[in-house]
Design a protein around this motif. Sequence first.
Motif, short mmCIF file in Angstrom:
data_model
loop_
_atom_site.label_atom_id
_atom_site.label_comp_id
_atom_site.label_asym_id
_atom_site.label_seq_id
_atom_site.Cartn_x
_atom_site.Cartn_y
_atom_site.Cartn_z
N ASP A 39 8.55 -8.61 5.79
CA ASP A 39 10.02 -8.72 5.81
C ASP A 39 10.65 -8.92 4.44
OD1 ASP A 39 9.98 -8.47 8.56
OD2 ASP A 39 9.81 -10.64 8.89
N ASP A 40 9.89 -9.41 3.45
CA ASP A 40 10.53 -9.77 2.19
C ASP A 40 10.57 -8.64 1.16
OD1 ASP A 40 7.82 -9.76 1.78
OD2 ASP A 40 7.75 -11.63 0.63
N LYS A 41 10.18 -7.42 1.57
CA LYS A 41 10.30 -6.25 0.70
C LYS A 41 10.93 -5.11 1.50
CE LYS A 41 6.28 -7.43 -2.19
NZ LYS A 41 7.05 -7.89 -3.35
N ASP A 42 11.63 -4.25 0.78
CA ASP A 42 12.27 -3.11 1.42
C ASP A 42 11.30 -1.94 1.56
OD1 ASP A 42 14.69 -4.51 1.53
OD2 ASP A 42 15.30 -3.81 -0.47
N SER A 43 11.50 -1.14 2.62
CA SER A 43 10.72 0.08 2.80
C SER A 43 11.05 1.07 1.68
CB SER A 43 11.06 0.68 4.17
OG SER A 43 10.32 1.85 4.38
N PRO A 44 10.08 1.80 1.15
CA PRO A 44 8.67 1.93 1.58
C PRO A 44 7.71 1.00 0.86
CG PRO A 44 9.14 3.60 -0.06
CD PRO A 44 10.41 2.80 0.08
N HIS A 45 8.23 -0.06 0.26
CA HIS A 45 7.40 -0.96 -0.57
C HIS A 45 6.96 -2.20 0.22
CE1 HIS A 45 9.23 1.60 -3.57
NE2 HIS A 45 10.43 1.12 -3.28
N ILE B 117 -14.73 1.56 1.32
CA ILE B 117 -13.50 1.77 2.09
C ILE B 117 -12.35 2.08 1.15
CG2 ILE B 117 -11.85 0.67 3.67
CD1 ILE B 117 -14.26 -1.22 4.44
N VAL B 118 -11.46 2.97 1.57
CA VAL B 118 -10.22 3.20 0.84
C VAL B 118 -9.06 3.06 1.82
CG1 VAL B 118 -10.43 5.73 1.17
CG2 VAL B 118 -8.90 4.80 -0.58
N ALA B 119 -8.03 2.31 1.40
CA ALA B 119 -6.84 2.09 2.22
C ALA B 119 -5.62 2.67 1.53
CB ALA B 119 -6.64 0.59 2.47
N TYR B 120 -4.79 3.39 2.28
CA TYR B 120 -3.56 3.97 1.75
C TYR B 120 -2.60 4.22 2.90
CZ TYR B 120 -6.15 8.29 2.99
OH TYR B 120 -6.88 9.26 3.62
N SER B 121 -1.35 4.52 2.56
CA SER B 121 -0.35 4.64 3.62
C SER B 121 -0.25 6.04 4.21
CB SER B 121 1.03 4.23 3.08
OG SER B 121 1.44 5.11 2.04
N VAL C 115 0.85 -1.18 0.00
CA VAL C 115 0.00 0.00 0.00
C VAL C 115 0.89 1.24 0.00
CG1 VAL C 115 -1.77 1.24 1.29
CG2 VAL C 115 -1.81 -1.26 1.22
N ARG C 116 0.53 2.24 -0.83
CA ARG C 116 1.29 3.48 -0.90
C ARG C 116 0.38 4.68 -0.67
NH1 ARG C 116 6.45 3.56 -2.91
NH2 ARG C 116 6.44 5.61 -1.90
N SER C 117 0.91 5.87 -0.86
CA SER C 117 0.23 7.10 -0.47
C SER C 117 -0.77 7.58 -1.52
CB SER C 117 1.25 8.20 -0.18
OG SER C 117 2.14 8.35 -1.28
N ILE C 118 -1.66 8.47 -1.06
CA ILE C 118 -2.76 8.96 -1.88
C ILE C 118 -2.26 10.06 -2.81
CG2 ILE C 118 -3.61 10.90 -0.47
CD1 ILE C 118 -5.71 7.91 -1.67
N ARG C 119 -3.01 10.29 -3.92
CA ARG C 119 -2.69 11.33 -4.88
C ARG C 119 -3.94 12.16 -5.17
NH1 ARG C 119 1.44 10.22 -3.31
NH2 ARG C 119 3.44 9.87 -4.37
N PRO C 120 -3.80 13.36 -5.73
CA PRO C 120 -4.96 14.28 -5.84
C PRO C 120 -6.09 13.78 -6.73
CG PRO C 120 -3.05 15.17 -7.01
CD PRO C 120 -2.55 14.02 -6.21
#
Length: 359
Positions: free
Chosen positions: A186-192, A150-154, A133-138
């Motif tokens: 654990d199997d992916k690097d931040s922020p992914h 429902i909407v989910a985002y970081s 999950v990543r961040s929202i955009r306009p």
Amino acid sequence: MSSETFGPSSSSRSAPEHGRQRAGLWSVVVLIPALLLTACAPATPAVTASPKPRVTVTPTPEPVELAPLRGTPRLPGSVSLPAFSAKIDNHEGARPQIGLERTDIVFEELVEGGLTRYVAVWQSDIPDLLGPVRSIRPMDPDIIVPFGGIVAYSGGQEMFVQMMMDTPLVNAVFDYDDTGLFYRIDDKDSPHDVVVKATDIVAAHPELAPPVQQFEYAEKPDEASAMLAGSPTTTINTRFSDARWPSWSWDPAQASYLRSQEGEPDLDSVGAQLHATNLIVMRVGIDWTYGYVPKTVMVGSGEAWVSTGGKSIHATWSKDAQASPIRVVADDGTLIALAGGNTWIELVPTEDGSVELVP
């Protein structure tokens, strides 16, 4: 006739014997009329019970309810589910994504740096876990509001988060979560590496209604608009930027379009190539009001192509308000009908983007 057999008298017979013969003869004479009377009497008709008519009761089939975002029969347990939308990462470090292969509808949108992200929508088959999950955009409120739920985002820039908070949707945000519904894997690097427990969030909101149908669906696959009036298309190439050029190839064996990114097969979490029953390519404007963050213009209209079953039809898309669904109309003015199944929507910029349909 011989008298020895049937004669009425004989001197050699005694009187008693003669009497017996007459009595026997009389009995015969009397018996014959009785038999004749019996034979001439009208016969009593035999009474036969008529068989009861067999009644065949054919049960009335219950009407088939269709999944509103897929146009296929609903899966058990999905009738009352709300839509669950999420901002899904499409960085190389985020692939393969979790649960993307189970979506009903996916939008691919341009973000900063020429990369793309997804607005993914589930309703008929919501995974327990999905992400990253990543961040929202306009532009995301304009895309997601018609689905409700429902909407989910970081997280995201404060002004973009507020845009989404101002909608009727239930906002599930990693930055504000203190319940453990989001966590890092654990199997992916931040922020992914941020994932969300989708079904747990849905279960916490039984008051939410299911989404309304967004597109028209044909009753049979071969009655979809592109199948009836489209041109054969083997490949759809799109380009968002020099960094992102997804393509789709028709696979008759799977009866679906297979997705590639930058010339490589785009795989899901189980190693299969991502696929779509329907593909909608929309040419969209980009609003640069927010500096380096592009906003896809969703309220408006533009050129489009709809591909189903190895054929593509030219169209026009339109959306007259944030809460309105997208309408896709063929060149003859008829509303386009999709085939039942999942749909991907490519929001290709008119500026610097391109679309190529290969016969």
